[in-house]
Enzyme design. Structure first.
Site, mmCIF file in Angstrom:
data_model
loop_
_atom_site.group_PDB
_atom_site.id
_atom_site.type_symbol
_atom_site.label_atom_id
_atom_site.label_comp_id
_atom_site.label_asym_id
_atom_site.label_seq_id
_atom_site.Cartn_x
_atom_site.Cartn_y
_atom_site.Cartn_z
ATOM 1 N N THR A 112 0.726 -0.600 0.412
ATOM 2 C CA THR A 112 0.151 0.207 -0.313
ATOM 3 C C THR A 112 1.120 1.353 -0.143
ATOM 4 O O THR A 112 1.699 1.472 0.729
ATOM 5 C CB THR A 112 -0.336 -0.098 1.471
ATOM 6 O OG1 THR A 112 0.332 0.454 2.412
ATOM 7 C CG2 THR A 112 -2.090 -0.731 0.988
ATOM 8 N N GLY A 113 -0.137 2.074 -0.995
ATOM 9 C CA GLY A 113 0.639 3.148 -0.867
ATOM 10 C C GLY A 113 2.246 3.366 -1.772
ATOM 11 O O GLY A 113 2.626 3.844 -2.364
ATOM 12 N N CYS A 114 2.548 2.374 -2.448
ATOM 13 C CA CYS A 114 3.066 2.495 -3.998
ATOM 14 C C CYS A 114 2.591 2.528 -5.474
ATOM 15 O O CYS A 114 1.391 2.485 -4.582
ATOM 16 C CB CYS A 114 4.005 0.864 -4.276
ATOM 17 S SG CYS A 114 5.035 0.834 -2.812
ATOM 18 N N VAL A 115 3.053 3.888 -5.795
ATOM 19 C CA VAL A 115 2.289 3.757 -7.288
ATOM 20 C C VAL A 115 2.126 2.502 -8.433
ATOM 21 O O VAL A 115 3.651 2.628 -8.648
ATOM 22 C CB VAL A 115 2.232 5.403 -7.257
ATOM 23 C CG1 VAL A 115 1.520 6.116 -6.116
ATOM 24 C CG2 VAL A 115 3.599 5.507 -7.379
#
Length: 111
Positions: A108-111
């Site tokens: 989560t938080g990785c694009v």
């Protein structure tokens, strides 16, 4: 898009992450690493095993900060050294690439 390893097809999502965590094994990891242009040496396996153990314990992939801090402690490094160490192995992002190779969901938080 599936990947094939030793005559077995494994389903991946649109970003190349395994759909089923249970499909992971070291041969699959090597195939995923090839797709990321990462050669699996002892250091890379150390990170992959750390991530898998962390996921088993917490049911989530660690944030890059957590990963960097843990690797620094484990290897007697400063955080900056650990960050350079991780990015040297996984230049597209240690959490993003290493989690994919470890057969874990995209952090989560990785694009």
């Amino acid at each position: 898009m599936p990947i094939e390893v030793n005559g077995v097809s494994y389903e991946t999502d649109e970003n190349g992450y395994l759909v089923s965590l249970e499909d992971w094994n070291e041969d699959v990891a090597v195939k995923l690493a090839e797709g990321e242009d990462v050669e699996m040496g002892d250091n890379e396996w150390q990170i992959v095993r750390f991530l898998r153990n962390y996921y088993d314990e917490y049911q989530i992939a660690p944030a890059v900060k957590v990963l960097t801090k843990a690797i620094a402690k484990e290897n007697g490094m400063e955080k900056k050294e650990a960050s350079e160490f991780l990015y040297g192995m996984f230049p597209k992002g240690p959490a993003l690439q290493a989690c994919k190779i470890a057969g874990l969901p995209k952090p989560t938080g990785c694009v």
